[in-house]
Design an enzyme around this catalytic site. Structure first.
Site, short mmCIF file in Angstrom:
data_model
loop_
_atom_site.label_atom_id
_atom_site.label_comp_id
_atom_site.label_asym_id
_atom_site.label_seq_id
_atom_site.Cartn_x
_atom_site.Cartn_y
_atom_site.Cartn_z
N ALA A 160 19.90 -78.77 -38.46
CA ALA A 160 19.09 -78.29 -37.34
C ALA A 160 20.00 -77.87 -36.19
O ALA A 160 21.00 -78.53 -35.91
CB ALA A 160 18.14 -79.38 -36.88
N LYS A 161 19.65 -76.75 -35.57
CA LYS A 161 20.45 -76.25 -34.44
C LYS A 161 19.82 -76.82 -33.16
O LYS A 161 19.02 -76.18 -32.49
CB LYS A 161 20.45 -74.72 -34.43
#
Length: 322
Positions: A160-161
């Site tokens: 996940a960014k």
């Protein structure tokens, strides 16, 4: 440089267009205090056939995947968010631009339980300008191996960014910059190469391109683009595996990739001149035009602007017309 807050234009938020200077959030916005949120960096390029968003579908899917992994339900689907990014360029009269779609919690309350909070989505776009000097882009970056380890897969959501992850990146990069370097190389908790501060890492050795496997590093979209261009256009073998820092020292070539950075040569790591065995140019000289790094830079530039030939039409799916 004009501060980002002091501009004219429009920012999309939750389905509405807000005048740039009025697009504000409350000081008690939950994400500001705890870092719980996610974002993307998307590029738009002007080419012979007009302006295009580059791989916006992949970026938008990753944004929604990140939000889902964080348990932040987003009220907008992929098609709506892609159209909002297109309109963000049109309304702000931008062609070459950087867009930042972001998902964040509202200001209904604070605390780790994060209950009863609204989930907001905003999209802003602006002219990024030169990400790095032309000299550094052609001659290569000097990097320092960081003492700050990259995330462990059981500590955070590495695919996940997320907003909070970039505290780690800022600490590492600022340490390197204060020591006189351009970039930092971060190792995972077991001591293997993960990525640069905000970019993936590649090395070339004996005609084979290597990049760290996706564990503690982000599954970069530029990384994926480079892998496909190297394999399908240049016929280069690409291996995704664990890499040690001394393999970077003795590589024939090395470079980093990212949406903002695109493809940047890595000239030096920890005082070792990368490519010395392969006869790399000395410091102060540009990388050789026949190097794999230079070829990939050229290919990537053409791909982002829709300039690849008719025999490479498959890559046109990467472009979304504005």
């Amino acid at each position: 440089m004009t501060p980002l807050y002091d501009r004219d234009g429009w920012i999309w938020r939750d389905g509405e267009w807000l005048p740039w200077r009025e697009a504000q959030s409350h000081l008690l916005t939950h994400t500001l205090h705890y870092g719980m949120g996610c974002f993307e960096g998307v590029r738009a390029y002007a080419g012979a056939q007009g302006t295009h968003l580059f791989r916006v579908a992949e970026h938008t899917r990753r944004l929604l995947d990140s939000a889902h992994a964080l348990d932040m339900p987003v009220a907008f689907d992929e098609a709506t968010l892609i159209e909002a990014q297109r309109q963000c360029l049109v309304r702000n009269e931008l062609s070459n631009a950087y867009l930042k779609p972001t998902v964040f919690f509202g200001a209904e309350g604070l605390g780790l339980r994060a209950k009863g909070l609204t989930v907001h989505v905003m999209i802003a776009a602006w002219d990024l300008g030169d990400y790095i000097s032309a000299e550094a882009a052609s001659q290569g970056l000097r990097a320092l191996t960081s003492s700050w380890a990259r995330h462990h897969v059981n500590i955070s959501l590495c695919r996940a960014k997320t907003n909070g992850h970039y505290v780690n990146s800022i600490l590492a990069l600022n340490t390197a910059v204060k020591a006189g370097f351009d970039e930092t190389i971060m190792l995972d908790p077991e001591g293997y190469v993960a990525e640069a501060s905000a970019a993936n890492v590649f090395l070339l050795r004996d005609g084979v391109l290597h990049t760290p496997e996706v564990t503690s590093c982000l599954q970069g979209i530029t990384r994926d683009s480079v892998i496909q261009l190297a394999r399908d256009v240049l016929g280069i073998e690409v291996r995704e595996r664990r890499i040690t820092r001394d393999e970077l020292y003795t590589a024939d070539e090395a470079f980093v990739t990212g949406t903002a950075a695109e493809i940047l040569p890595l000239r030096e790591l920890d005082g070792r001149h990368i490519g010395a065995r392969a006869g790399a140019p000395l410091p102060g000289q540009p990388i050789a035009g026949d190097s794999l790094t230079a070829k990939l830079q050229h290919l990537y530039r053409r791909a982002t602007r829709g300039e690849l030939g008719d025999d490479l039409t498959a890559f046109r799916s990467w472009l979304t017309s504005v």
